[in-house]
Design an enzyme around this catalytic site. Structure first.
Site, PDB file in Angstrom:
ATOM      1  CB  CYS A   1      -1.005   0.008   1.003  1.00  0.00           C
ATOM      2  SG  CYS A   1      -0.320   0.096   2.680  1.00  0.00           S
TER       3      CYS A   1
ATOM      4  CG  ASP B   1      14.287  22.052 -36.987  1.00  0.00           C
ATOM      5  OD1 ASP B   1      14.793  23.322 -37.236  1.00  0.00           O
ATOM      6  OD2 ASP B   1      14.873  20.920 -37.526  1.00  0.00           O
TER       7      ASP B   1
ATOM      8  CB  CYS C   1       4.547  -0.337   1.688  1.00  0.00           C
ATOM      9  SG  CYS C   1       3.560  -1.435   2.541  1.00  0.00           S
TER      10      CYS C   1
ATOM     11  CG  ASP D   1      16.776  21.111 -33.754  1.00  0.00           C
ATOM     12  OD1 ASP D   1      16.537  22.411 -33.883  1.00  0.00           O
ATOM     13  OD2 ASP D   1      16.456  20.346 -34.428  1.00  0.00           O
TER      14      ASP D   1
ATOM     15  CG  ASP E   1      15.788  16.515 -36.883  1.00  0.00           C
ATOM     16  OD1 ASP E   1      16.207  17.777 -36.741  1.00  0.00           O
ATOM     17  OD2 ASP E   1      16.180  15.831 -37.938  1.00  0.00           O
TER      18      ASP E   1
END
Length: 743
Positions: A3, A410, A6, A632, A628
């Protein structure tokens, strides 16, 4: 762990270890992620000891994952025995509404209930004892106190009180036994559901074969474990086999199925020199692979780490839940005590009824569902996203992404193919076109820029490059000028190719190309200028423009549809480009963007992309950035959520919160969609978890719930939360025919 309490206890124990900076514990995966300062070899034993002292058993991640490889009925035996022992106790109760008031004799009830209480329930006593030693509370403490009270009350009513002959006392053995059995049944169902949430991780681990076919120094083949592979090894990959490591195709040609890694449904053709990713499936060709990365450095290992990180790190909302759980059990114990005293001393019901109502409060209040609500939804959401090539780096990115209202893209390589072609080379009056193209190729032969490759491709197609041996002018002093162009010395001339802005800064007279440039830009072309000057020209002498080069790129397939999908979702899309405004706006219109609405940011230098993203965020909008390239990375980090194309660079992927494993722009709206649906599941789960407790505790305290019904409701709450989260596994991206998942 069982639970949310814990979680708090294990985190507290780990954070007390010297050198630990922070610790995050996940209930659904039963895992801990620890940030520390010092030597891992020395700290590891201390961390494991801290977990054990807190009352839990530390296990290696691989061992824990292997435990969940069991079949669907693994671990059911104790639960099954509990059901068999409890059935004779509970079945007679089902007949009471029909006038059947028979129960087994007290000694039979005792023999049936006691093994359930102290054998099947032994784990509750152990965990409760550790919780008491740690001065905290958990689910097991509530269950053990409640069921023990019911068992002891039954023993007292049976043996400690006198009864008239023929009048058997009403005992509560069935309440204690059935509650323990139902809680164990609920936990077993939870484990089954957890196994489904970790299916994505297990499937990724299964992608790596155990054995590779190594080509030895003498040309012979031998099988070795994949763990022994090193960069530079040459491997044979047979038809239908999984590629054992990352590498490049050295011999042969084939088709490769990369669907499990990238979500790409169609096989990809591979020829000599192409990259192969470990875990993908070789098609019909026998090929030879040269290993470039193996083991922990491979793409597959990186993907597994990303998915594990996303599933282990807490979402911000979970921290609030953990704070509630830390005080939840003590508050419940006080409510149960108040219920006992209230009914006994004020309600006039007698001690027996008061105890059973307090027991019902203890059982219904177990905070299992509360601890599972968030991590199970995150595990299911990130798992299904990974299946379709969307890797979510952490839970925070997942939680923020659903609020994104502006996505900046981009242009080159993200919205466009990124492989521009030289559409035209227009020489200045008196300049030979072929000579100008040959000169441009001579300069660009030392560059890897996409525009340079376009120049070389066109010169090669016309037979102007490479030149005959001994006829090429020597290239020297090559230098890339970021955001502007390239310069170098070719023979006796200093040559530059770059933007019109750069040429103007250098003092180049561009009047001869002004009308031509405007015409090309109006058609969407990107314009560069080729300029020369003698290498020994006096300082301050401006270069001379000798040719205009017009480059064209094509939109990626599906890019326009992806942007339209974002617009349909009410999300603004913005293209960021270094091109001049005319070319950028022409491409934007081809993609369905509206420059007049501010959906194009043109003439943005690479170093200024991050500032452009900050400006988009200035109005309070939550902004996502998609890119990419290396340039960037700052923009990805500046956005609220960065999304890196997996076809790009490692730098971009590390700076982003979400990685798209293939260059498909359609994954952008898909990533936002799965984020939105996962957050919706988290909210639904938290609502139901709080609802069960908020409604159940008062009902139990007022006497409307028996311990048996409370146990059933508590088990049902956990299972319903898990089942609701698992609905996310049915999600599909819209680009693959998906229509989402039920709310």
């Amino acid at each position: 762990m069982t639970c949310a309490s814990c979680v708090a206890r294990v985190e507290k124990a780990l954070q007390k270890v010297p050198g630990v900076d922070s610790a995050a514990v996940n209930l659904a995966t039963e895992s801990a992620r620890v940030h520390f300062v010092g030597d891992a070899g020395e700290l590891g034993p201390l961390l494991r000891r801290a977990v054990r002292d807190a009352g839990y058993e530390p296990r290696a991640a691989e061992a824990a994952l292997a435990e969940r490889e069991g079949g669907p009925w693994a671990g059911f035996l104790p639960v099954g025995i509990g059901l068999l022992l409890s059935a004779p106790l509970v079945l007679p109760m089902l007949g009471m509404p029909f006038g059947w008031h028979w129960m087994p004799p007290p000694w039979v009830q005792f023999l049936l209930a006691t093994p359930v209480q102290f054998w099947l329930g032994a784990r509750f006593y152990r965990a409760a004892w550790h919780a008491l030693k740690a001065r905290s509370g958990n689910m097991e403490l509530l269950v053990s106190i409640g069921t023990t009270a019911a068992w002891l009350l039954s023993m007292w009513l049976w043996l400690g009180k006198s009864h008239p002959p023929g009048h058997e006392p009403h005992l509560y053995f069935e309440g204690a036994a059935v509650v323990i059995t139902l809680v164990r049944l609920g936990k077993w169902l939870e484990e089954r559901a957890k196994r489904q949430t970790t299916a994505a991780i297990r499937a990724l681990h299964a992608l790596r074969p155990e054995v590779a076919h190594l080509i030895d120094w003498d040309g012979s083949e031998k099988d070795i474990p994949v763990d022994e592979l090193r960069a530079g090894d040459r491997l044979v990959v047979r038809p239908g086999e999984r590629v054992p490591a990352d590498g490049r195709l050295a011999e042969g040609a084939t088709q490769v199925d990369e669907s499990m890694l990238t979500g790409e449904p169609l096989p990809v053709a591979k020829a000599v020199g192409d990259a192969l990713t470990g875990g993908s499936i070789n098609g019909e060709g026998r090929v030879v692979l040269r290993v470039t990365a193996a083991g922990a450095e491979s793409v597959l290992a990186h993907i597994i780490r990303l998915v594990q990180d996303a599933q282990a790190v807490k979402a911000p909302v979970q921290r609030l839940v953990d704070q509630v759980a830390a005080v939840f059990v003590p508050v419940v114990l006080l409510i149960a005590l108040a219920t006992l005293l209230g009914w006994w001393l004020l309600g006039g019901t007698g001690l027996e009824v008061a105890i059973m109502r307090a027991v019902a409060v203890l059982v219904i209040a177990c905070p299992c569902a509360l601890g599972l609500a968030t991590p199970t939804a995150i595990m299911a959401g990130t798992g299904v996203a990974a299946k379709f090539g969307i890797l979510i780096k952490d839970a925070e990115a997942l939680e923020i992404a659903h609020r994104v209202r502006t996505v900046a893209f981009d242009k080159t390589g993200t919205l466009t193919v990124g492989q521009p072609r030289l559409l035209a080379l227009l020489p200045a009056p008196g300049v030979d076109e072929a000579a100008a193209l040959r000169l441009a190729a001579g300069l660009q032969s030392g560059s890897e820029h996409p525009l340079a490759r376009a120049v070389l491709a066109q010169a090669g197609a016309r037979g102007l490059w490479p030149p005959a041996e001994g006829t090429a002018a020597e290239l020297a002093e090559l230098r890339a000028v970021p955001g502007r162009g390239t310069e170098g010395r070719v023979g006796e001339q200093r040559v530059r190719i770059g933007s019109a802005r750069w040429m103007a800064e250098l003092g180049v007279d561009l009047q001869v190309f002004e009308a031509l440039a405007q015409a090309q830009q109006a058609q969407g072309a990107t314009v560069s200028i080729l300029a020369t000057q003698p290498a020994e020209a006096p300082e301050g002498t401006p270069p001379r423009a000798v040719a205009l080069l017009a480059f064209g790129d094509e939109p990626k397939p599906g890019a326009a549809a992806a942007l339209a999908e974002l617009h349909a979702r009410g999300i603004r899309a913005v293209m960021i480009s270094g091109d001049n405004r005319g070319a950028a706006e022409a491409m934007a219109r081809r993609l369905g963007l509206k420059p007049e609405d501010g959906e194009v940011l043109a003439e943005v230098l690479p170093g200024d992309k991050a500032q452009a993203v900050r400006q988009l965020r200035a109005g309070g909008a939550v902004v996502g950035m998609v890119g990419d390239g290396v340039n960037d990375a700052p923009a990805l980090a500046a956005a609220d959520v960065g999304m890196a194309m997996g076809s790009g660079t490692d730098v971009a992927m590390h700076a982003a919160g979400i990685t798209l494993m293939r260059g498909d722009v359609g994954l952008v709206p898909a990533a936002l969609d799965i984020s939105q649906r996962t957050v919706a599941k988290i909210r639904q789960n938290l609502f139901w978890a709080f609802f069960y407790n908020a409604a159940g505790i008062p009902l139990a305290a007022l006497g409307y719930l028996s311990p048996v019904l409370a146990g059933a409701a508590m088990a049902l709450s956990s299972v319903s939360v898990m089942s609701n989260a698992l609905l996310l596994r049915r999600w599909r991206p819209a680009s693959q025919g998906g229509v989402g998942t039920p709310g």
